[in-house]
Design a protein around this motif. Structure first.
Motif, PDB file in Angstrom:
ATOM      1  N   VAL A   1       0.808  13.587  25.851  1.00 36.44           N
ATOM      2  CA  VAL A   1       1.682  14.654  26.304  1.00 36.44           C
ATOM      3  C   VAL A   1       2.915  14.019  26.936  1.00 36.44           C
ATOM      4  O   VAL A   1       2.829  13.425  28.004  1.00 36.44           O
ATOM      5  N   GLY A   2       4.055  14.141  26.248  1.00 31.01           N
ATOM      6  CA  GLY A   2       5.284  13.560  26.761  1.00 31.01           C
ATOM      7  C   GLY A   2       5.948  14.456  27.784  1.00 31.01           C
ATOM      8  O   GLY A   2       6.217  15.625  27.520  1.00 31.01           O
ATOM      9  N   LEU A   3       6.210  13.897  28.956  1.00 33.84           N
ATOM     10  CA  LEU A   3       6.896  14.650  30.002  1.00 33.84           C
ATOM     11  C   LEU A   3       8.387  14.341  29.971  1.00 33.84           C
ATOM     12  O   LEU A   3       8.778  13.201  29.705  1.00 33.84           O
ATOM     13  N   VAL A   4       9.174  15.359  30.248  1.00 32.50           N
ATOM     14  CA  VAL A   4      10.632  15.242  30.220  1.00 32.50           C
ATOM     15  C   VAL A   4      11.197  15.882  31.488  1.00 32.50           C
ATOM     16  O   VAL A   4      10.535  16.711  32.120  1.00 32.50           O
ATOM     17  N   PRO A   5      12.416  15.519  31.878  1.00 34.03           N
ATOM     18  CA  PRO A   5      13.028  16.184  33.038  1.00 34.03           C
ATOM     19  C   PRO A   5      13.114  17.696  32.799  1.00 34.03           C
ATOM     20  O   PRO A   5      13.372  18.145  31.677  1.00 34.03           O
ATOM     21  N   SER A   6      12.916  18.460  33.848  1.00 37.84           N
ATOM     22  CA  SER A   6      12.866  19.925  33.710  1.00 37.84           C
ATOM     23  C   SER A   6      14.142  20.634  34.137  1.00 37.84           C
ATOM     24  O   SER A   6      14.189  21.866  34.112  1.00 37.84           O
ATOM     25  N   ILE A   7      15.194  19.904  34.505  1.00 41.89           N
ATOM     26  CA  ILE A   7      16.398  20.541  35.046  1.00 41.89           C
ATOM     27  C   ILE A   7      16.992  21.571  34.082  1.00 41.89           C
ATOM     28  O   ILE A   7      17.336  22.683  34.476  1.00 41.89           O
ATOM     29  N   GLY A   8      17.094  21.230  32.812  1.00 38.75           N
ATOM     30  CA  GLY A   8      17.652  22.164  31.835  1.00 38.75           C
ATOM     31  C   GLY A   8      16.742  23.355  31.607  1.00 38.75           C
ATOM     32  O   GLY A   8      17.209  24.495  31.453  1.00 38.75           O
ATOM     33  N   THR A   9      15.449  23.112  31.602  1.00 36.86           N
ATOM     34  CA  THR A   9      14.470  24.194  31.450  1.00 36.86           C
ATOM     35  C   THR A   9      14.601  25.159  32.623  1.00 36.86           C
ATOM     36  O   THR A   9      14.651  26.379  32.444  1.00 36.86           O
ATOM     37  N   ARG A  10      14.685  24.614  33.822  1.00 33.15           N
ATOM     38  CA  ARG A  10      14.827  25.433  35.032  1.00 33.15           C
ATOM     39  C   ARG A  10      16.127  26.242  34.982  1.00 33.15           C
ATOM     40  O   ARG A  10      16.128  27.453  35.232  1.00 33.15           O
ATOM     41  N   ILE A 101      23.961  21.487  30.480  1.00 27.17           N
ATOM     42  CA  ILE A 101      22.867  22.233  31.116  1.00 27.17           C
ATOM     43  C   ILE A 101      21.652  21.351  31.411  1.00 27.17           C
ATOM     44  O   ILE A 101      20.932  21.582  32.371  1.00 27.17           O
ATOM     45  N   ASP A 102      21.446  20.304  30.628  1.00 29.86           N
ATOM     46  CA  ASP A 102      20.318  19.395  30.856  1.00 29.86           C
ATOM     47  C   ASP A 102      20.674  18.199  31.737  1.00 29.86           C
ATOM     48  O   ASP A 102      19.806  17.388  32.038  1.00 29.86           O
ATOM     49  N   ASP A 103      21.930  18.107  32.144  1.00 32.21           N
ATOM     50  CA  ASP A 103      22.410  16.972  32.932  1.00 32.21           C
ATOM     51  C   ASP A 103      22.250  17.272  34.422  1.00 32.21           C
ATOM     52  O   ASP A 103      22.914  18.161  34.958  1.00 32.21           O
ATOM     53  N   ALA A 104      21.392  16.531  35.087  1.00 30.00           N
ATOM     54  CA  ALA A 104      21.140  16.760  36.512  1.00 30.00           C
ATOM     55  C   ALA A 104      22.398  16.600  37.365  1.00 30.00           C
ATOM     56  O   ALA A 104      22.515  17.203  38.428  1.00 30.00           O
ATOM     57  N   ALA A 105      23.362  15.808  36.896  1.00 34.48           N
ATOM     58  CA  ALA A 105      24.590  15.583  37.659  1.00 34.48           C
ATOM     59  C   ALA A 105      25.632  16.680  37.431  1.00 34.48           C
ATOM     60  O   ALA A 105      26.605  16.774  38.180  1.00 34.48           O
ATOM     61  N   ALA A 106      25.423  17.524  36.432  1.00 34.59           N
ATOM     62  CA  ALA A 106      26.399  18.574  36.116  1.00 34.59           C
ATOM     63  C   ALA A 106      26.400  19.650  37.192  1.00 34.59           C
ATOM     64  O   ALA A 106      25.370  19.941  37.808  1.00 34.59           O
TER      65      ALA A 106
END
Length: 170
Positions: A1-10, A101-106
């Motif tokens: 199960v590959g985990l990815v950052p959730s910022i864009g999902t959120r 949208i997926d960039d945490a710095a945006a």
């Protein structure tokens, strides 16, 4: 199960709630549970790539769609979702460029962030596609008075006149 950052999902789920999609309805559409959707909305923890993909697909379908307002229950659900999103300061879809949208710095592009020209363009587009002032304000995550002030400052009260002409009958 590959985990990815959730910022864009959120951000995508939050933007859908700004429009009025409830956690329960989002959970149903994602074949998930309201508690799982709530965790995705508020927790800064990685999610699965599958979840990210499902949410992105749903967002692409719904970001410019108002939830059904057929019954009194529908209207209450939409109102509660919008209020919850506003209380939490969540941003509408219009605040995020697709490549950010997926960039945490945006940072969101909102009138409060000095992007009023983009805001006017978004209002113009919403009015041109036939949205009422109430729907445009909800989608942009602002009060109608904010739309008026910005359009006044940009000498675009023509857009205000068009948007207010589409108000639902009381």
């Amino acid at each position: 199960v590959g985990l990815v950052p959730s910022i864009g999902t959120r951000r995508r789920l939050q933007a859908l709630m700004v429009v009025g999609w409830s956690q329960a309805r989002l959970a149903e559409l994602l074949d998930s549970t309201p508690s799982q959707v709530h965790r995705l909305l508020v927790e800064d923890r990685p999610c699965t790539a599958s979840t990210r993909s499902k949410v992105a697909g749903l967002y692409d379908q719904l970001w410019a769609t108002t939830p059904p307002l057929v019954t009194a229950g529908d209207r209450r659900s939409v109102s509660r979702a919008r209020r919850y999103a506003a209380e939490h300061g969540w941003q509408p879809a219009a605040a995020w460029d697709d490549d950010e949208i997926d960039d945490a710095a945006a940072r969101p592009h909102t009138p409060r962030c000095g992007r009023r020209d983009l805001f006017v363009a978004e209002v113009s587009w919403l009015v041109e596609v036939g949205e009422s002032l109430e729907v445009a304000a909800a989608r942009l995550g602002v009060q109608p008075s904010s739309i008026y002030r910005t359009l006044y400052r940009y000498d675009r009260l023509d857009l205000w006149a068009l948007s207010t002409a589409r108000q639902p009958a009381a």
